[in-house]
Design a protein around this motif. Structure first.
Motif, PDB file in Angstrom:
ATOM      1  N   ASN A 155     106.698  49.019  15.906  1.00 28.93           N
ATOM      2  CA  ASN A 155     107.556  50.042  16.511  1.00 28.93           C
ATOM      3  C   ASN A 155     106.906  50.755  17.687  1.00 28.93           C
ATOM      4  OD1 ASN A 155     105.656  51.411  15.072  1.00 28.93           O
ATOM      5  ND2 ASN A 155     107.079  52.538  13.775  1.00 28.93           N
ATOM      6  N   ASP A 156     105.604  50.567  17.918  1.00 27.81           N
ATOM      7  CA  ASP A 156     104.973  51.181  19.092  1.00 27.81           C
ATOM      8  C   ASP A 156     105.070  50.291  20.329  1.00 27.81           C
ATOM      9  OD1 ASP A 156     103.251  49.174  18.400  1.00 27.81           O
ATOM     10  OD2 ASP A 156     101.436  50.407  18.395  1.00 27.81           O
ATOM     11  N   GLY A 157     105.754  49.146  20.220  1.00 27.20           N
ATOM     12  CA  GLY A 157     105.941  48.255  21.362  1.00 27.20           C
ATOM     13  C   GLY A 157     105.007  47.066  21.369  1.00 27.20           C
ATOM     14  N   THR A 158     104.038  47.027  20.476  1.00 28.50           N
ATOM     15  CA  THR A 158     103.108  45.905  20.423  1.00 28.50           C
ATOM     16  C   THR A 158     103.817  44.675  19.876  1.00 28.50           C
ATOM     17  OG1 THR A 158     101.267  47.417  20.041  1.00 28.50           O
ATOM     18  CG2 THR A 158     100.901  45.102  19.537  1.00 28.50           C
ATOM     19  N   TYR A 180      95.129  42.844  19.544  1.00 30.40           N
ATOM     20  CA  TYR A 180      95.299  44.174  18.968  1.00 30.40           C
ATOM     21  C   TYR A 180      94.887  44.126  17.497  1.00 30.40           C
ATOM     22  CZ  TYR A 180      98.132  45.217  23.098  1.00 30.40           C
ATOM     23  OH  TYR A 180      98.569  45.409  24.387  1.00 30.40           O
ATOM     24  N   ILE A 182      95.659  45.963  14.293  1.00 34.85           N
ATOM     25  CA  ILE A 182      96.631  46.882  13.715  1.00 34.85           C
ATOM     26  C   ILE A 182      96.267  47.100  12.256  1.00 34.85           C
ATOM     27  CG2 ILE A 182      99.069  47.284  13.238  1.00 34.85           C
ATOM     28  CD1 ILE A 182      99.732  45.387  15.499  1.00 34.85           C
ATOM     29  N   ILE A 186      99.675  50.336   8.493  1.00 35.27           N
ATOM     30  CA  ILE A 186     100.770  50.490   9.450  1.00 35.27           C
ATOM     31  C   ILE A 186     101.783  49.362   9.268  1.00 35.27           C
ATOM     32  CG2 ILE A 186     101.343  50.430  11.904  1.00 35.27           C
ATOM     33  CD1 ILE A 186      98.816  51.927  12.483  1.00 35.27           C
ATOM     34  N   SER A 190     105.242  50.996   8.193  1.00 36.68           N
ATOM     35  CA  SER A 190     106.069  51.197   9.386  1.00 36.68           C
ATOM     36  C   SER A 190     107.092  50.070   9.504  1.00 36.68           C
ATOM     37  CB  SER A 190     105.193  51.244  10.648  1.00 36.68           C
ATOM     38  OG  SER A 190     104.234  52.271  10.562  1.00 36.68           O
TER      39      SER A 190
END
Length: 317
Positions: A155-158, A180, A182, A186, A190
């Motif tokens: 949801n953060d765009g990644t 990334y 993560i 999360i 998320s």
């Protein structure tokens, strides 16, 4: 017995200079000590403990690598089962190495129980996130919601491909080859879009606007032709075009296409469809509108006075 034949006895070995020097060195290390209650701690014991810990660490690391290699050679396991098996054998090897080290050092389990209570309390406050991510990673692998090789969007765009789900975090490689990390918590708590959870077929929507004066049927035909011309677009399911809205300046259309390789991104698909559509629109006279507004002036005394002044002849003329 021959006179030249020498018998090596334990007493002779004990009198050897090298043996005596070794004993003296060991005694000197043991003399450097402190007493804590019933425990005698010396430099000799400290060196022995350090050597045992280093040896156990090296053996555990080597055995865990060997165990992971053996798990990878098992046929019939999918990437998720293989990842879960590697984590299981790794935790098992390290747990066995820990218990074996405790036994080799001769640490009393009663004393260790008291120590582990205080140590566990410290872990609860200081490493709760680490253990939370560990449990979250195991749960994710067990319920198979996210697997290595899946294409996900957080949801953060990644957005990218899941390469590995580790003890603390998952490694996601984006389209620009940036990686990334993560945290597993999360991914579990998320909202995550898994583009390849049950199928790798992904639908992409491409919005297009045409002028109200254009032939709508011709525009739909040209958009389908543009979609079919893109290499990555699947023939089945076939591309489709719908009228999504009647805008203030244009008829808004949406082209839906399907691809099978979301890990390569979706921006390139939209770009190729729009470029092909623009070329076909120009060749066939389909107009792409620009924003425009009609200005209507109401009749009033002021406007009539201005109109009269405009019609009045110029005295200088």
């Amino acid at each position: 017995m021959s006179a030249n034949h020498h018998v090596i006895t334990p007493a002779a070995i004990a009198r050897h200079p090298l043996v005596r020097q070794t004993k003296d060195a060991i005694q000197a290390l043991d003399d450097i000590s402190i007493d804590i209650g019933h425990y005698h701690l010396s430099l000799l014991n400290a060196l022995w403990m350090a050597m045992v810990v280093i040896l156990a660490f090296a053996l555990a690391q080597g055995c865990s690598k060997l165990a992971r290699r053996l798990v990878r050679q098992i046929k019939g396991l999918d990437p998720t089962q293989m990842e879960l098996g590697e984590k299981g054998v790794t935790l098992g090897v390290w747990a066995f190495a820990f218990l074996a080290t405790i036994d080799a050092l001769g640490i009393s389990l009663t004393a260790f129980t008291v120590f582990s209570g205080a140590f566990g309390l410290a872990i609860g406050f200081g490493l709760q996130k680490t253990f939370g991510n560990l449990i979250a990673g195991i749960i994710i692998l067990m319920d198979r919601s996210i697997k290595p090789g899946d294409v996900i969007a957080v949801n953060d765009g990644t957005m990218g491909v899941v390469r590995k789900i580790g003890i603390r975090a998952a490694t996601v490689t984006a389209l620009d080859n940036r990686e990334y990390l993560i945290p597993n918590e999360i991914l579990m708590t998320s909202q995550v879009e898994n583009w390849s959870y049950s199928s790798r077929e992904v639908s992409i929507s491409v919005p297009v606007g045409i002028s109200y004066d254009s032939d709508l049927d011709l525009a739909e035909k040209l958009l389908l032709e543009a979609a079919h011309s893109v290499e990555r677009v699947l023939a089945t399911p076939a591309p489709s075009v719908i009228v999504s809205a009647l805008g203030p300046s244009s008829i808004d259309l949406t082209v839906s296409v399907w691809i099978l390789d979301p890990e390569r991104g979706v921006g390139g698909i939209r770009s190729q469809v729009l470029k092909a559509a623009l070329r076909l629109f120009k060749e066939n006279g389909v107009e792409i509108p620009f924003p425009q507004q009609d200005l209507r002036l109401r009749n009033s005394e002021g406007l009539q006075a201005l109109a009269g002044m405009a019609r009045r002849p110029d005295p200088a003329g």
